[in-house]
Motif scaffolding. Structure first.
Motif: not given
Length: 219
Positions: A23-30, A39-48
């Motif tokens: 699920x966590x992987x699909x969240x980052x993909x979404x 992916x790197x930017x998406x992960x950073x935005x998600x952390x924010x």
């Protein structure tokens, strides 16, 4: 008599199953697809989002007008039935508890019902209280827990809460709810009781029923 409230993922089944990781992987993909980024930017935005809003969903709703049902449908499109199987021991444990039983999850009710059916415990709970019940204001925020207590019609001391996430456990404990952290505790974390598995509950049930929610770091 107590009311027993259980988180879902990594609480009613072991973390080692790996379902939450999918699920966590699909969240980052979404997030990546919604923002049209790498992916790197998406992960950073998600952390924010997690830091500011508590959940990825709330951040996407506020900043990108994402429909929560679209998001939840996407991230929960995972092979639940392939990764989980009926758990007779869990079922017998739940049915033996002397009180009402609820699921309290940041996930959607539809997904939660799939998990409960796969585990063979769908009829062991009075109700699933999901992210829509929380008005998208997810754990570990105070709002979901306050709404939970009002809905249950219970004082905090009459509720036992099980969760694998230390922040969720700490919020509940600070409100006076007897809190059981499922998994491993770390220095500086505090719950009334820490158990490696929810299925160890019967061994500590008498202690829980007699406790008054005082934090005991030695347990």
């Amino acid at each position: 008599m107590r009311t027993f409230v259980f988180d879902l993922d990594n609480t009613l089944y072991p973390k080692e199953v790996g379902l939450w990781k999918v699920i966590d992987d699909r969240i980052e993909e979404f997030v990546r697809r919604t923002l049209g980024t790498d992916p790197v930017t998406a992960r950073s935005v998600r952390k924010g989002f997690l830091r500011v809003f508590g959940t990825t969903l709330k951040g996407l709703m506020v900043n990108h007008d994402v429909n929560p049902r679209d998001y939840l449908s996407y991230v929960h499109d995972v092979p639940v039935e392939e990764m989980l199987s009926p758990d007779r021991e869990l079922r017998e444990m739940l049915l033996a508890l002397p009180g009402r039983r609820f699921v309290f999850t940041n996930a959607s009710g539809d997904y939660a019902e799939r998990v409960l059916r796969a585990l063979g415990v769908e009829d062991c709970f009075e109700e699933v209280l999901d992210i829509f019940f929380m008005d998208h204001m997810a754990k570990p925020g105070l709002y979901p827990f306050r709404k939970l207590l009002v809905y249950l019609g219970e004082d905090p001391g009459s509720v036992v809460f099980f969760d694998d996430h230390p922040a969720n456990a700490k919020t509940a404990m600070n409100m006076g709810i007897f809190t059981v952290l499922i998994g491993e505790g770390k220095n500086g974390e505090c719950a009334d009781l820490i158990l490696p598995s929810v299925k160890q509950l019967p061994r500590y049930l008498n202690f829980i029923l007699s406790a008054r929610g005082e934090c005991d770091k030695n347990r």
